[in-house]
Design a protein around this motif. Structure first.
Motif, mmCIF file in Angstrom:
data_model
loop_
_atom_site.group_PDB
_atom_site.id
_atom_site.type_symbol
_atom_site.label_atom_id
_atom_site.label_comp_id
_atom_site.label_asym_id
_atom_site.label_seq_id
_atom_site.Cartn_x
_atom_site.Cartn_y
_atom_site.Cartn_z
ATOM 1 N N VAL A 57 -5.278 3.021 -1.256
ATOM 2 C CA VAL A 57 -4.217 2.401 -2.050
ATOM 3 C C VAL A 57 -3.806 3.335 -3.185
ATOM 4 C CG1 VAL A 57 -3.608 0.445 -3.514
ATOM 5 C CG2 VAL A 57 -5.047 0.083 -1.520
ATOM 6 N N TYR B 8 0.040 4.609 -3.851
ATOM 7 C CA TYR B 8 0.886 4.285 -5.006
ATOM 8 C C TYR B 8 1.161 5.506 -5.873
ATOM 9 C CZ TYR B 8 -2.908 3.527 -8.522
ATOM 10 O OH TYR B 8 -3.953 3.655 -9.401
ATOM 11 N N GLN C 275 0.282 -0.056 -8.739
ATOM 12 C CA GLN C 275 -0.778 -0.387 -7.786
ATOM 13 C C GLN C 275 -0.559 -1.767 -7.188
ATOM 14 O OE1 GLN C 275 -3.520 -2.793 -8.444
ATOM 15 N NE2 GLN C 275 -4.187 -2.464 -6.347
ATOM 16 N N SER C 276 -0.154 -2.722 -8.008
ATOM 17 C CA SER C 276 0.056 -4.087 -7.513
ATOM 18 C C SER C 276 1.195 -4.146 -6.500
ATOM 19 C CB SER C 276 0.330 -5.047 -8.679
ATOM 20 O OG SER C 276 1.479 -4.642 -9.404
ATOM 21 N N SER D 140 -0.174 -2.694 -3.234
ATOM 22 C CA SER D 140 -1.076 -3.660 -2.605
ATOM 23 C C SER D 140 -0.311 -4.804 -1.959
ATOM 24 C CB SER D 140 -2.065 -4.213 -3.628
ATOM 25 O OG SER D 140 -2.935 -3.192 -4.058
ATOM 26 N N HIS D 141 0.728 -5.271 -2.615
ATOM 27 C CA HIS D 141 1.557 -6.344 -2.074
ATOM 28 C C HIS D 141 2.169 -5.928 -0.728
ATOM 29 C CE1 HIS D 141 4.580 -9.507 -1.813
ATOM 30 N NE2 HIS D 141 5.497 -8.557 -1.686
ATOM 31 N N GLY E 28 -0.393 -5.437 2.038
ATOM 32 C CA GLY E 28 -0.833 -6.730 2.555
ATOM 33 C C GLY E 28 0.136 -7.299 3.587
ATOM 34 N N CYS F 189 -7.004 -1.579 8.202
ATOM 35 C CA CYS F 189 -7.721 -0.948 7.104
ATOM 36 C C CYS F 189 -9.215 -1.029 7.363
ATOM 37 C CB CYS F 189 -7.373 -1.583 5.765
ATOM 38 S SG CYS F 189 -7.852 -3.309 5.614
ATOM 39 N N TYR G 139 -6.153 2.672 4.531
ATOM 40 C CA TYR G 139 -5.155 2.086 5.421
ATOM 41 C C TYR G 139 -4.686 3.119 6.440
ATOM 42 C CZ TYR G 139 -4.893 -1.961 2.409
ATOM 43 O OH TYR G 139 -5.211 -3.101 1.714
#
Length: 99
Positions: A42, A46, A53-54, A57-58, A61, A71, A80
């Protein structure tokens, strides 16, 4: 080559779900990075894309939930990778169509 008549409705629904997940600029960027690099954390994703980072991650996902990515844990990190290397061919095809 698989003919449309040979596909089952479940396969068509899964394909549509995957294409919807891919259809976002950041997700296309993530898939392109993974196609070139094979596996990335991750943090690597990013930092390379210059996003939070969020946010990474979103989007990771969503791609994972729709079957585009898989992953695995490597120590403290989650790595990933593309579930199917042919996904990169889809992006190549779309890229050629937009020229």
């Amino acid at each position: 080559m698989v003919q449309v008549e040979e596909l089952k409705i479940e396969q068509l629904e899964q394909a549509a779900s995957m294409l919807k997940a891919i259809a976002h600029p950041l997700r296309i960027g993530i898939i392109s990075l993974l196609e070139k690099s094979g596996q990335l954390t991750v943090t690597q994703i990013y930092e390379t894309l210059g996003i939070e980072q969020s946010t990474a991650s979103h989007h990771l996902g969503i791609l994972k939930d729709r079957g585009v990515l898989a992953c695995k844990r490597e120590g403290k990190n989650t790595v990933y990778f593309l579930r199917n290397e042919n996904l990169g061919k889809i992006l190549d095809c779309v890229g050629r169509c937009t020229v």
